[in-house]
Design a protein around this motif. Sequence first.
Motif, mmCIF file in Angstrom:
data_model
loop_
_atom_site.group_PDB
_atom_site.id
_atom_site.type_symbol
_atom_site.label_atom_id
_atom_site.label_comp_id
_atom_site.label_asym_id
_atom_site.label_seq_id
_atom_site.Cartn_x
_atom_site.Cartn_y
_atom_site.Cartn_z
ATOM 1 N N PRO A 183 0.119 0.724 0.020
ATOM 2 C CA PRO A 183 -0.351 1.999 0.592
ATOM 3 C C PRO A 183 -0.133 2.109 2.097
ATOM 4 C CG PRO A 183 -2.216 0.572 0.106
ATOM 5 C CD PRO A 183 -1.013 -0.077 -0.510
ATOM 6 N N LYS A 184 0.008 0.982 2.773
ATOM 7 C CA LYS A 184 0.187 1.032 4.232
ATOM 8 C C LYS A 184 1.546 1.584 4.647
ATOM 9 C CE LYS A 184 -3.585 -1.119 6.026
ATOM 10 N NZ LYS A 184 -4.174 -1.242 7.354
ATOM 11 N N CYS A 185 2.457 1.761 3.684
ATOM 12 C CA CYS A 185 3.765 2.307 4.048
ATOM 13 C C CYS A 185 3.660 3.728 4.579
ATOM 14 C CB CYS A 185 4.734 2.243 2.871
ATOM 15 S SG CYS A 185 4.365 3.350 1.485
ATOM 16 N N VAL A 186 2.502 4.381 4.410
ATOM 17 C CA VAL A 186 2.326 5.730 4.960
ATOM 18 C C VAL A 186 2.380 5.718 6.484
ATOM 19 C CG1 VAL A 186 0.958 6.463 2.983
ATOM 20 C CG2 VAL A 186 -0.216 5.625 5.035
ATOM 21 N N GLY A 187 2.278 4.522 7.088
ATOM 22 C CA GLY A 187 2.343 4.415 8.543
ATOM 23 C C GLY A 187 3.652 4.895 9.126
ATOM 24 N N LYS A 188 4.670 5.080 8.296
ATOM 25 C CA LYS A 188 5.964 5.555 8.784
ATOM 26 C C LYS A 188 5.862 6.928 9.423
ATOM 27 C CE LYS A 188 10.770 5.528 7.281
ATOM 28 N NZ LYS A 188 11.281 6.752 7.895
ATOM 29 N N THR A 189 5.020 7.799 8.835
ATOM 30 C CA THR A 189 4.909 9.155 9.378
ATOM 31 C C THR A 189 3.486 9.707 9.433
ATOM 32 O OG1 THR A 189 5.329 10.047 7.169
ATOM 33 C CG2 THR A 189 7.220 9.863 8.652
ATOM 34 N N PHE A 190 2.539 9.082 8.692
ATOM 35 C CA PHE A 190 1.183 9.633 8.612
ATOM 36 C C PHE A 190 0.209 8.457 8.538
ATOM 37 C CE2 PHE A 190 -1.108 13.531 6.475
ATOM 38 C CZ PHE A 190 -2.201 13.360 7.310
ATOM 39 N N PRO A 191 0.044 7.719 9.640
ATOM 40 C CA PRO A 191 -0.752 6.489 9.614
ATOM 41 C C PRO A 191 -2.197 6.689 9.170
ATOM 42 C CG PRO A 191 0.546 6.630 11.630
ATOM 43 C CD PRO A 191 0.661 7.958 10.954
ATOM 44 N N THR A 192 -2.749 7.864 9.399
ATOM 45 C CA THR A 192 -4.160 8.111 9.073
ATOM 46 C C THR A 192 -4.342 8.808 7.724
ATOM 47 O OG1 THR A 192 -4.143 10.234 10.257
ATOM 48 C CG2 THR A 192 -4.750 8.271 11.527
ATOM 49 N N TYR A 193 -3.325 8.827 6.906
ATOM 50 C CA TYR A 193 -3.356 9.607 5.658
ATOM 51 C C TYR A 193 -4.567 9.286 4.802
ATOM 52 C CZ TYR A 193 -1.744 11.593 1.201
ATOM 53 O OH TYR A 193 -1.638 12.315 0.039
ATOM 54 N N TRP A 194 -4.819 8.004 4.529
ATOM 55 C CA TRP A 194 -5.927 7.639 3.648
ATOM 56 C C TRP A 194 -7.269 7.969 4.278
ATOM 57 C CZ3 TRP A 194 -3.712 7.370 -0.718
ATOM 58 C CH2 TRP A 194 -2.444 6.782 -0.864
ATOM 59 N N ASP A 195 -7.360 7.848 5.585
ATOM 60 C CA ASP A 195 -8.598 8.218 6.280
ATOM 61 C C ASP A 195 -8.829 9.723 6.228
ATOM 62 O OD1 ASP A 195 -9.131 5.579 6.971
ATOM 63 O OD2 ASP A 195 -8.041 5.717 8.863
ATOM 64 N N VAL A 196 -7.737 10.488 6.350
ATOM 65 C CA VAL A 196 -7.851 11.949 6.285
ATOM 66 C C VAL A 196 -8.367 12.378 4.911
ATOM 67 C CG1 VAL A 196 -6.518 14.094 6.220
ATOM 68 C CG2 VAL A 196 -6.161 12.459 8.076
ATOM 69 N N LEU A 197 -7.819 11.800 3.844
ATOM 70 C CA LEU A 197 -8.296 12.150 2.507
ATOM 71 C C LEU A 197 -9.752 11.732 2.318
ATOM 72 C CD1 LEU A 197 -5.268 11.365 0.139
ATOM 73 C CD2 LEU A 197 -5.944 13.546 1.154
ATOM 74 N N ALA A 198 -10.095 10.566 2.868
ATOM 75 C CA ALA A 198 -11.490 10.116 2.767
ATOM 76 C C ALA A 198 -12.422 11.089 3.478
ATOM 77 C CB ALA A 198 -11.626 8.715 3.356
ATOM 78 N N GLY A 199 -11.963 11.634 4.598
ATOM 79 C CA GLY A 199 -12.764 12.602 5.334
ATOM 80 C C GLY A 199 -12.987 13.895 4.571
ATOM 81 N N LEU A 200 -12.110 14.153 3.593
ATOM 82 C CA LEU A 200 -12.254 15.352 2.757
ATOM 83 C C LEU A 200 -13.086 15.084 1.511
ATOM 84 C CD1 LEU A 200 -8.559 16.618 2.971
ATOM 85 C CD2 LEU A 200 -10.536 17.598 4.144
ATOM 86 N N GLY A 201 -13.467 13.812 1.311
ATOM 87 C CA GLY A 201 -14.328 13.486 0.187
ATOM 88 C C GLY A 201 -13.748 12.538 -0.832
ATOM 89 N N LEU A 202 -12.517 12.050 -0.630
ATOM 90 C CA LEU A 202 -11.905 11.143 -1.597
ATOM 91 C C LEU A 202 -12.402 9.718 -1.379
ATOM 92 C CD1 LEU A 202 -9.837 11.227 -3.915
ATOM 93 C CD2 LEU A 202 -8.096 10.502 -2.269
ATOM 94 N N THR A 203 -12.576 8.991 -2.468
ATOM 95 C CA THR A 203 -12.986 7.586 -2.370
ATOM 96 C C THR A 203 -11.985 6.711 -3.114
ATOM 97 O OG1 THR A 203 -14.391 7.792 -4.337
ATOM 98 C CG2 THR A 203 -15.440 8.134 -2.185
ATOM 99 N N TYR A 204 -12.029 5.420 -2.803
ATOM 100 C CA TYR A 204 -11.099 4.454 -3.363
ATOM 101 C C TYR A 204 -11.869 3.279 -3.935
ATOM 102 C CZ TYR A 204 -8.479 7.106 0.123
ATOM 103 O OH TYR A 204 -7.952 8.112 0.865
ATOM 104 N N ARG A 205 -11.323 2.654 -4.975
ATOM 105 C CA ARG A 205 -11.992 1.519 -5.583
ATOM 106 C C ARG A 205 -11.782 0.242 -4.790
ATOM 107 N NH1 ARG A 205 -10.272 3.406 -11.005
ATOM 108 N NH2 ARG A 205 -12.008 4.632 -11.805
ATOM 109 N N ASP A 206 -10.691 0.128 -4.063
ATOM 110 C CA ASP A 206 -10.408 -1.095 -3.328
ATOM 111 C C ASP A 206 -11.198 -1.100 -2.017
ATOM 112 O OD1 ASP A 206 -7.074 -0.833 -4.478
ATOM 113 O OD2 ASP A 206 -8.567 -2.236 -5.188
ATOM 114 N N GLU A 207 -12.366 -1.653 -2.017
ATOM 115 C CA GLU A 207 -13.210 -1.657 -0.823
ATOM 116 C C GLU A 207 -12.564 -2.400 0.328
ATOM 117 O OE1 GLU A 207 -17.027 -3.092 -1.879
ATOM 118 O OE2 GLU A 207 -17.441 -1.498 -3.313
#
Length: 426
Positions: free
Chosen positions: A398-422
């Motif tokens: 998942p860290k490959c998003v750093g190529k163009t959108f390093p904060t992608y997973w944080d942005v989705l989390a800010g909208l309410g998305l959660t992940y199982r991998d703590e």
Amino acid sequence: MTIEKLTIVPPSEPLKGRANPPGSKSITNRALLLAGLAKGTSRLTGALKSDDTRYMAEALRAMGVLVEEPDDTTFVVTSSGKLNVPVAPLFLGNAGTATRFLTAAVASVEGVVVVDGDEHMRKRPIGPLVSALQSIGIKAEAPTGCPPVTVTGNGHFASGRVEIDAGLSSQYVSALLMAAPLALSGSNAPVTVALTGPEIGARGYIDLTLDAMRAFGAKVDQVDAATWKVEPTGYVAADFHIEPDASAATYLWAAEVLTGGPIDIGTPANAFTQPDAKAYDVISAFPHIPAVVDGSQMQDAIPTIAVLSAFNETPVRFVGISNLRVKECDRIRAVSTGLNAIRTGLAEEDGDDLIVHSDPQLAGQNLPAEIDTFADHRIAMSFALAGLKIDGITILDPKCVGKTFPTYWDVLAGLGLTYRDESFAS
């Protein structure tokens, strides 16, 4: 800590809130290069800070340009207007824009410059650009047809007419156009850049290039749809604001229609100048995306729309996307592979077309699938959308998003998305 995978938990409520996409990668790397070629100090605001733009910034620093970063979205670039020979090869990772643009620009350096990248970049074609440079007397070599490229410059770009086959990438055209003002004034000026055929990948990106060039003092005339004349003016420093990345916005637009939103990205779709903003109309049509989608002028948005199409009411065929086979990975194959990992037969390749056999009943199902991203940021971000509706979607690397959108997973989390991998958040 290296996190190898991330499992998405389908939200029980719509994702909603404010989410700001990063600055445009395409515009940031154009502006960085032009500022590095311009005499004086330029201030670039709204810029993207990611792997691709860092590679460009580091390459400019290696050639004597001062690149400062006073905050997370600003570059301050000070240059003499000339690039110097670097002490080592320029390493550009898998940054296609930086690699193609610099291959032409370093022809203005007095000496030998090697332009190289990682194992993925070394599989991406650059032969048409090298051939075009050779045709106007520039010594350039790429024995494999891919990086590394060795360019021997004589202190300025070549004058005259240069022809380019742009069927594989519009970046070849942009590279030549941006280098053209570096020709010697008065020596067979202006420089003419011409297409050898009607095909060109994502023509709208040429408009981005021309707009950026003019902002830094270039004089360019479009003679016809396949020919441009560029005066050998060089460049002058300028302050330049970079709009948000339209390709990044597509994931948020898709998340909005999939979950019910609303998601405010701070910029109306019709305010973008980047070609991928055309995807907004297609995404907005969900769940009635048209039966045929021509992706030729919004290529980076196709993985987004293809994953979204898995939940469409009717099947979707994507055409005009052959260039996706030579991106960071073969994106046609990667999307097809990912969708078929979710359910066999969900996607099909028909030559260079991609067919998604849509099924709205996929929503709400538990279909465990590990998605191979092939180290491609757009595959990772697109398949996150599948996880909004299907339980069990795991994104590898998942860290490959750093190529163009390093904060992608944080942005989705800010909208309410959660992940199982703590461990991802650690």
